[in-house]
Scaffold this motif. Structure first.
Motif, mmCIF file in Angstrom:
data_model
loop_
_atom_site.group_PDB
_atom_site.id
_atom_site.type_symbol
_atom_site.label_atom_id
_atom_site.label_comp_id
_atom_site.label_asym_id
_atom_site.label_seq_id
_atom_site.Cartn_x
_atom_site.Cartn_y
_atom_site.Cartn_z
ATOM 1 N N TRP A 99 0.843 -1.196 0.000
ATOM 2 C CA TRP A 99 0.000 0.000 0.000
ATOM 3 C C TRP A 99 0.877 1.244 0.000
ATOM 4 N N GLU A 100 0.493 2.260 -0.773
ATOM 5 C CA GLU A 100 1.282 3.486 -0.854
ATOM 6 C C GLU A 100 0.405 4.706 -0.608
ATOM 7 N N PHE A 101 0.836 5.535 0.325
ATOM 8 C CA PHE A 101 0.132 6.790 0.563
ATOM 9 C C PHE A 101 0.700 7.875 -0.354
ATOM 10 N N PRO A 102 -0.069 8.923 -0.589
ATOM 11 C CA PRO A 102 0.383 9.961 -1.525
ATOM 12 C C PRO A 102 1.471 10.850 -0.946
ATOM 13 N N VAL A 103 2.168 11.506 -1.846
ATOM 14 C CA VAL A 103 3.122 12.553 -1.472
ATOM 15 C C VAL A 103 2.399 13.887 -1.650
ATOM 16 N N ILE A 104 2.290 14.648 -0.577
ATOM 17 C CA ILE A 104 1.599 15.931 -0.609
ATOM 18 C C ILE A 104 2.570 17.032 -0.189
ATOM 19 N N ASN A 105 2.723 18.014 -1.061
ATOM 20 C CA ASN A 105 3.671 19.101 -0.799
ATOM 21 C C ASN A 105 5.066 18.578 -0.484
ATOM 22 N N GLY A 106 5.462 17.538 -1.219
ATOM 23 C CA GLY A 106 6.793 16.976 -1.077
ATOM 24 C C GLY A 106 6.981 16.067 0.118
ATOM 25 N N LYS A 107 5.893 15.766 0.848
ATOM 26 C CA LYS A 107 5.990 14.942 2.050
ATOM 27 C C LYS A 107 5.149 13.689 1.905
ATOM 28 N N LYS A 108 5.751 12.543 2.229
ATOM 29 C CA LYS A 108 5.029 11.273 2.200
ATOM 30 C C LYS A 108 4.068 11.229 3.380
ATOM 31 N N GLU A 109 2.780 11.060 3.101
ATOM 32 C CA GLU A 109 1.776 11.084 4.155
ATOM 33 C C GLU A 109 1.454 9.671 4.648
ATOM 34 N N SER A 110 0.710 9.589 5.755
ATOM 35 C CA SER A 110 0.262 8.307 6.294
ATOM 36 C C SER A 110 -1.267 8.258 6.301
ATOM 37 N N HIS A 111 -1.881 9.022 5.406
ATOM 38 C CA HIS A 111 -3.333 9.093 5.278
ATOM 39 C C HIS A 111 -3.640 9.720 3.912
ATOM 40 N N PHE A 112 -4.905 9.886 3.616
ATOM 41 C CA PHE A 112 -5.305 10.607 2.411
ATOM 42 C C PHE A 112 -5.887 11.946 2.832
ATOM 43 N N GLU A 113 -5.379 13.012 2.251
ATOM 44 C CA GLU A 113 -5.799 14.382 2.585
ATOM 45 C C GLU A 113 -6.165 15.090 1.285
ATOM 46 N N ILE A 114 -7.411 15.552 1.185
ATOM 47 C CA ILE A 114 -7.871 16.121 -0.087
ATOM 48 C C ILE A 114 -8.350 17.570 0.057
#
Length: 211
Positions: A99-114
């Protein structure tokens, strides 16, 4: 749009079509997809962060699980009482292999943030790929009595339930083996085991293997 509505709309936009095409139905009120595969019910449940705030955050995680009413019927028939639940097993997204979480603003997250509109499409694409290519195959693999038993063994708990699953699958040899593994684990790790696990293991040894 409040976080719950934003998450609901995003899920529908991203996953409703591909999942309904494979037999899932969606409940907006619970943010849950379900489908029946033979004697198993597969569940994909989206859990929003209860601390989400409008225009601040819209985070969520996903739980994947499999259940079967057949286990309840089998347990009642064999033991004369209801099982605690009809779950074969499941996992939160972060505990599923690959499982892979997204990279948001250059940071690997541990959740989904939209909440960030500029990042949203990338996050939702990652979500879609994960659910369809990792989550659903996880459910398909778990929708099998022996596979569900092996998953419990791998996690080192509910050995008695793994025994039940092997018995339903018609494999008494593996059922006996997992009971002995359960006793051995309980003896070595009593504080890490549920108090009544050893008793439930003994009940199955007496009922199925000492006639």
């Amino acid at each position: 749009m409040n976080p719950k509505d934003l998450i609901t709309t995003s899920i529908e936009k991203t996953l409703l079509e591909p999942l309904t095409q494979t037999g899932f139905t969606f409940s907006k009120s619970t943010l849950t997809f379900k489908r029946k595969v033979d004697e198993f019910v597969q569940t994909i449940h989206f859990q929003p962060n209860r601390h989400n705030q409008e225009n601040v955050s819209a985070e969520f995680w996903i739980f994947f699980g499999v259940s079967s009413k057949k286990y309840l019927k089998w347990h009642l028939n064999e033991f004369g009482e209801n099982a605690i639940n009809d779950n074969l097993g499941g996992a939160m997204d972060w505990n599923i292999r690959d499982w892979e979480f997204p990279v948001i603003n250059g940071k690997k997250e541990s959740h989904f943030e939209i909440i960030n509109e500029k990042e949203r499409e990338n996050v939702l694409q990652k979500l879609k790929n994960n659910v369809l290519n990792i989550g659903v195959p996880f459910l398909d693999n778990l929708s099998n009595w022996e596979n569900a038993a092996y998953k419990l063994i791998e996690e080192k708990w509910f050995h008695y339930k793994a025994c039940d699953f092997f018995l339903i699958a018609g494999n008494k040899e593996k059922a006996l083996r997992v009971l002995h593994q359960g006793i051995d684990y309980w003896d070595k790790n009593p504080k890490a085991s549920f108090p009544d696990d050893k008793e439930k293991i003994q009940i199955r040894l007496d009922k199925f293997f000492r006639k």
